[in-house]
Motif scaffolding. Structure first.
Motif, PDB file in Angstrom:
ATOM      1  N   UNK A 130     125.954-134.668 -92.470  1.00 30.54           N
ATOM      2  CA  UNK A 130     126.197-133.187 -93.074  1.00 30.54           C
ATOM      3  C   UNK A 130     125.196-132.459 -92.038  1.00 30.54           C
ATOM      4  N   UNK A 131     123.894-132.784 -92.323  1.00 31.61           N
ATOM      5  CA  UNK A 131     122.836-132.023 -91.526  1.00 31.61           C
ATOM      6  C   UNK A 131     123.138-131.872 -89.886  1.00 31.61           C
ATOM      7  N   UNK A 132     123.563-132.969 -89.545  1.00 33.81           N
ATOM      8  CA  UNK A 132     123.841-133.117 -88.183  1.00 33.81           C
ATOM      9  C   UNK A 132     124.920-132.166 -87.671  1.00 33.81           C
ATOM     10  N   UNK A 133     126.072-132.263 -88.302  1.00 36.60           N
ATOM     11  CA  UNK A 133     127.242-131.295 -87.907  1.00 36.60           C
ATOM     12  C   UNK A 133     126.958-130.008 -88.215  1.00 36.60           C
ATOM     13  N   UNK A 134     126.153-129.624 -89.238  1.00 34.52           N
ATOM     14  CA  UNK A 134     125.560-128.241 -89.341  1.00 34.52           C
ATOM     15  C   UNK A 134     124.886-127.714 -88.386  1.00 34.52           C
ATOM     16  N   UNK A 135     124.014-128.495 -87.762  1.00 32.60           N
ATOM     17  CA  UNK A 135     123.311-128.069 -86.685  1.00 32.60           C
ATOM     18  C   UNK A 135     124.309-127.868 -85.371  1.00 32.60           C
ATOM     19  N   UNK A 136     125.107-128.685 -85.099  1.00 35.59           N
ATOM     20  CA  UNK A 136     126.032-128.758 -83.950  1.00 35.59           C
ATOM     21  C   UNK A 136     126.797-127.352 -84.150  1.00 35.59           C
ATOM     22  N   UNK A 137     127.183-127.220 -85.287  1.00 34.93           N
ATOM     23  CA  UNK A 137     128.106-125.855 -85.382  1.00 34.93           C
ATOM     24  C   UNK A 137     127.380-124.657 -85.203  1.00 34.93           C
ATOM     25  N   UNK A 138     125.861-124.799 -85.780  1.00 34.05           N
ATOM     26  CA  UNK A 138     125.016-123.560 -85.731  1.00 34.05           C
ATOM     27  C   UNK A 138     124.724-123.513 -84.108  1.00 34.05           C
ATOM     28  N   UNK A 139     124.517-124.352 -83.465  1.00 35.83           N
ATOM     29  CA  UNK A 139     124.117-124.238 -82.033  1.00 35.83           C
ATOM     30  C   UNK A 139     125.280-124.359 -80.934  1.00 35.83           C
ATOM     31  N   UNK A 140     126.420-124.357 -81.497  1.00 39.10           N
ATOM     32  CA  UNK A 140     127.777-124.443 -80.648  1.00 39.10           C
ATOM     33  C   UNK A 140     127.896-123.624 -79.413  1.00 39.10           C
ATOM     34  N   UNK A 141     127.309-122.343 -79.565  1.00 34.82           N
ATOM     35  CA  UNK A 141     127.484-121.517 -78.652  1.00 34.82           C
ATOM     36  C   UNK A 141     126.414-121.338 -77.578  1.00 34.82           C
ATOM     37  N   UNK A 142     125.427-122.353 -77.704  1.00 35.45           N
ATOM     38  CA  UNK A 142     124.550-122.917 -76.717  1.00 35.45           C
ATOM     39  C   UNK A 142     124.993-123.803 -75.382  1.00 35.45           C
ATOM     40  N   UNK A 143     124.336-123.617 -74.333  1.00 31.36           N
ATOM     41  CA  UNK A 143     124.724-124.863 -73.558  1.00 31.36           C
ATOM     42  C   UNK A 143     124.214-126.222 -74.039  1.00 31.36           C
ATOM     43  N   UNK A 144     124.661-127.354 -73.509  1.00 34.48           N
ATOM     44  CA  UNK A 144     124.785-128.725 -74.176  1.00 34.48           C
ATOM     45  C   UNK A 144     123.485-129.004 -74.085  1.00 34.48           C
ATOM     46  N   UNK A 145     122.510-128.859 -73.107  1.00 32.11           N
ATOM     47  CA  UNK A 145     121.076-129.090 -73.097  1.00 32.11           C
ATOM     48  C   UNK A 145     120.219-128.309 -74.192  1.00 32.11           C
ATOM     49  N   UNK A 146     120.587-127.102 -74.574  1.00 35.42           N
ATOM     50  CA  UNK A 146     120.188-126.701 -75.971  1.00 35.42           C
ATOM     51  C   UNK A 146     120.402-126.973 -77.120  1.00 35.42           C
TER      52      UNK A 146
END
Length: 179
Positions: A130-146
């Motif tokens: 859950x914490x991992x997917x929350x972070x992915x969703x939060x950062x989704x507008x960033x480039x892959x490296x970010x």
């Protein structure tokens, strides 16, 4: 280390005659089973083939954690599931291919080792999916490296000084607009 070097060599050799994910992973599994028969060693794998021209992907999940797929339309992560046995256990185990078509720009694939979600903080609490997917969703507008850097920083913040108990592997793929 030697076991992983062997697997890498089987993959590199098989890639020279690549015709598709199933044939490659079937070949690697057969060779690895011959090598590991007496030792009982095996490995999990998540193999991903991306076809940029058709905006599609195929994957094989051989006992590995499912990858996460972030859909910008849904603004949420889902698991790239699929059946499959770890490599090196049974030379004739079925290799099952999964496919997704019409992938939107901004979609993200996150392939990771279980050492990430099973990492613990000083109280013994796990990082978790859950914490991992929350972070992915939060950062989704960033480039892959970010996105990768953000996940790694969040994991480090979560674990603090607690020792890592397993390896950490992380691959981020982000689909961009067609050229």
């Amino acid at each position: 280390g030697l076991h992983m070097t062997t697997i890498r060599a089987f993959l590199q050799f098989g890639a020279r005659y690549y015709t598709g994910p199933v044939d490659l992973m079937r070949s690697v599994n057969r060779q690895l089973t011959k090598d590991s028969y007496e030792t009982g060693r095996f490995t999990t794998a998540f193999f991903l083939e991306i076809d940029l021209g058709n905006r599609s992907m195929k994957w094989i999940r051989s006992g590995h954690e499912p990858a996460f797929f972030y859909s910008p339309a849904k603004k949420a992560c889902e698991k790239l599931i699929g059946k499959g046995m770890a490599l090196g256990v049974d030379a004739d185990a079925p290799i099952i291919e999964n496919e997704m078509k019409e992938i939107d720009s901004g979609s993200i694939v996150v392939i990771y080792s279980d050492g990430i979600k099973e990492s613990r903080d000083s109280t013994g609490q796990m990082y978790g999916e859950k914490r991992m997917t929350d972070m992915i969703e939060k950062l989704a507008d960033q480039p892959a490296a970010s996105i990768k850097a953000g996940l790694e920083a969040d994991l480090k913040s979560f674990t603090g000084d607690a020792p890592l108990e397993d390896d950490i592997s992380l691959v981020i793929v982000k689909f961009l607009s067609p050229a």
